[in-house]
Write an enzyme that holds these catalytic residues in place. Structure first.
Site, PDB file in Angstrom:
ATOM      1  N   GLU A  33       0.850  -1.185   0.012  1.00 52.62           N
ATOM      2  CA  GLU A  33      -0.099  -0.126   0.121  1.00 52.62           C
ATOM      3  C   GLU A  33       0.767   1.317   0.035  1.00 52.62           C
ATOM      4  OE1 GLU A  33      -3.007   0.620  -0.631  1.00 52.62           O
ATOM      5  OE2 GLU A  33      -3.545  -1.614  -0.599  1.00 52.62           O
ATOM      6  N   THR A  39       2.994   5.214  -7.029  1.00 50.70           N
ATOM      7  CA  THR A  39       3.678   4.383  -8.201  1.00 50.70           C
ATOM      8  C   THR A  39       2.873   3.479  -8.543  1.00 50.70           C
ATOM      9  OG1 THR A  39       5.607   4.416  -6.636  1.00 50.70           O
ATOM     10  CG2 THR A  39       5.648   2.851  -8.327  1.00 50.70           C
ATOM     11  N   LEU A  76      11.295   4.101  -6.843  1.00 53.19           N
ATOM     12  CA  LEU A  76       9.908   4.456  -6.335  1.00 53.19           C
ATOM     13  C   LEU A  76       9.806   5.850  -5.863  1.00 53.19           C
ATOM     14  CD1 LEU A  76       9.464   1.271  -3.966  1.00 53.19           C
ATOM     15  CD2 LEU A  76       8.369   1.798  -5.890  1.00 53.19           C
ATOM     16  N   GLY A  77      10.828   6.649  -5.786  1.00 55.60           N
ATOM     17  CA  GLY A  77      10.829   8.132  -5.495  1.00 55.60           C
ATOM     18  C   GLY A  77      10.335   8.403  -4.015  1.00 55.60           C
ATOM     19  N   TYR A 116      -5.902   6.515   5.141  1.00 55.00           N
ATOM     20  CA  TYR A 116      -5.972   5.544   4.020  1.00 55.00           C
ATOM     21  C   TYR A 116      -5.214   4.355   4.436  1.00 55.00           C
ATOM     22  CZ  TYR A 116      -5.205   2.658  -0.098  1.00 55.00           C
ATOM     23  OH  TYR A 116      -5.158   1.596  -0.805  1.00 55.00           O
ATOM     24  N   ASP A 134      -9.422   6.701  -1.278  1.00 53.69           N
ATOM     25  CA  ASP A 134      -8.008   6.999  -2.125  1.00 53.69           C
ATOM     26  C   ASP A 134      -8.597   7.722  -3.207  1.00 53.69           C
ATOM     27  OD1 ASP A 134      -8.763   5.253  -3.780  1.00 53.69           O
ATOM     28  OD2 ASP A 134      -6.923   4.113  -3.991  1.00 53.69           O
ATOM     29  N   CYS A 195     -18.987   2.341 -18.478  1.00 57.48           N
ATOM     30  CA  CYS A 195     -20.253   2.321 -17.627  1.00 57.48           C
ATOM     31  C   CYS A 195     -20.935   1.056 -17.893  1.00 57.48           C
ATOM     32  CB  CYS A 195     -20.860   3.456 -17.756  1.00 57.48           C
ATOM     33  SG  CYS A 195     -20.281   5.036 -17.247  1.00 57.48           S
TER      34      CYS A 195
HETATM   35  S1  SF4 Z   1     -21.415   3.540 -13.857  1.00 57.07           S
HETATM   36 FE1  SF4 Z   1     -19.795   4.670 -14.913  1.00 57.07          FE
HETATM   37  S2  SF4 Z   1     -19.574   6.275 -13.768  1.00 57.07           S
HETATM   38 FE2  SF4 Z   1     -21.016   4.882 -12.437  1.00 57.07          FE
HETATM   39  S3  SF4 Z   1     -19.454   3.995 -11.107  1.00 57.07           S
HETATM   40 FE3  SF4 Z   1     -19.516   2.728 -12.880  1.00 57.07          FE
HETATM   41  S4  SF4 Z   1     -18.126   3.306 -14.365  1.00 57.07           S
HETATM   42 FE4  SF4 Z   1     -18.131   4.841 -12.983  1.00 57.07          FE
END
Ligand code: SF4
Length: 353
Positions: A33, A39, A76-77, A116, A134, A195
């Site tokens: 993590e 990175t 990794l910096g 986080y 994050d 989506c």
């Molecule tokens: S539906 Fe699209 S915008 Fe909504 S969480 Fe999924 S990938 Fe992201």
């Protein structure tokens, strides 16, 4: 089916086969993590494996010198992460017998472990109900819940953390956290979210309202800082001087080639140290042998490289002693391992023999 269950089913089918996810152990999860904070997974993986081979547990890390740990961080910096990892390993060994505590407050007291990382370790290693937040999670949650405020604004972290807590699958908190991060990494992409294959598509505000381009809203107010710097290759018999300075703005506490900033400086943080002032006054006539550009977070730097060949080291040694500075002379072949920063590589290109 509720969205958490859909997300969990999707994750079990699509999760990447990553070595640090194979076992639910706090130590490798912690190291991975921290390495992943700045990175990419593909760049981090080979270094992670070598690091774990050399430091397989907190005990081995706690016993190692800072220089050695930094040398395994090369590539990794952001070296303060490596220094903190070592300090935290020492605390783990001294206070908890080398085991990772299961209490959020205790974990947050370890050096370099923020909200986080603590939540990621506790949920993934011990399945404790802490939701992570994050960059990827912020994007997914902003779009899913329709969070239309600036995600860089002062209240955003608190408000989005509340949404993350609300959304957490308390039956599988570790898987859930990894699923949201994974979704952000491979489906809910910043420019072109996929989506149509997203397990959260049905209830997603941004998809339903056609706002995936607008959300999340990121309005930056951190100004870019431009700096002109000088970096000094001070040589004697093909050995180069490395120093350690504790108050510098960058490279704090690690051996590095002497450097400093010139011209107009944004504030006191960047002003030259006593040693940098000495070098400048001693070799101000020196011509630079080249220059290069370098970026560190929001700093845009232009470094001039100066090369000084010494006949003897008496004067510089006595100055180093009077400033009580740690220093060492290293061979050209050792420059990058002793000064493990991409700066060493950039400077080396100007040293033509
Ligand atoms: S539906 Fe699209 S915008 Fe909504 S969480 Fe999924 S990938 Fe992201």
């Amino acid at each position: 089916m509720n969205p958490q269950k859909k997300l969990h089913d999707w994750y079990l089918l699509h999760k990447r086969d990553l070595p640090f996810r194979k076992k639910k152990q706090a130590y490798p999860i912690w190291i991975s993590e921290v390495m992943l904070q700045q990175t990419r997974v593909t760049a981090m993986l080979p270094l992670f494996e070598v690091f774990l081979e050399r430091f397989p547990n907190p005990e081995s890390l706690a016993k190692a010198s800072e220089e050695e740990v930094l040398s395994y961080w090369k590539g990794l910096g952001y070296y303060s992460r490596a220094r903190n990892i070592r300090k935290a390993a020492i605390q783990l060994v001294n206070q908890y017998n080398g085991a990772f505590p299961k209490d959020l407050e205790m974990v947050l007291k370890l050096p370099g472990i923020g909200n986080y990382t603590a939540r990621a370790i506790l949920s993934i290693a011990y399945d404790l109900p802490f939701a992570v937040l994050d960059g990827n999670v912020k994007r997914v949650l902003s779009r899913y819940f329709g969070y239309t405020k600036n995600i860089l604004g002062p209240q955003a972290d608190k408000e989005l953390q509340n949404k993350a807590d609300e959304f957490l699958n308390i039956e599988f908190p570790g898987d859930h956290n990894q699923a949201v991060m994974e979704l952000g990494a491979i489906i809910c992409l910043p420019e072109t979210p996929k989506c149509l294959v997203c397990p959260l598509m049905e209830g997603c505000f941004a998809r339903i309202h056609g706002k995936t381009k607008e959300i999340p809203i990121r309005e930056k107010n951190q100004k870019q800082v431009d700096l002109i710097g000088e970096i000094w290759v001070i040589e004697k018999d093909q050995n180069y001087l490395l120093i350690k300075e504790t108050k510098n703005r960058f490279l704090k506490g690690m051996f590095h080639l002497p450097y400093g900033f010139i011209g107009e400086l944004p504030n006191e943080e960047y002003k030259p140290s006593e040693f940098q002032t000495f070098i400048r006054s001693e070799w101000k006539e020196n011509q630079s042998i080249g220059k290069f550009k370098h970026t560190i977070t929001h700093h845009r730097l232009e470094y001039y490289v100066h090369h000084v060949i010494l006949k003897d080291t008496k004067k510089i040694e006595s100055v180093l002693e009077s400033f009580q500075m740690d220093s060492k002379w290293v061979k050209r072949a050792e420059l990058e391992s002793e000064f493990p920063s991409s700066l060493a590589k950039k400077v080396k290109k100007f040293l033509l023999y």
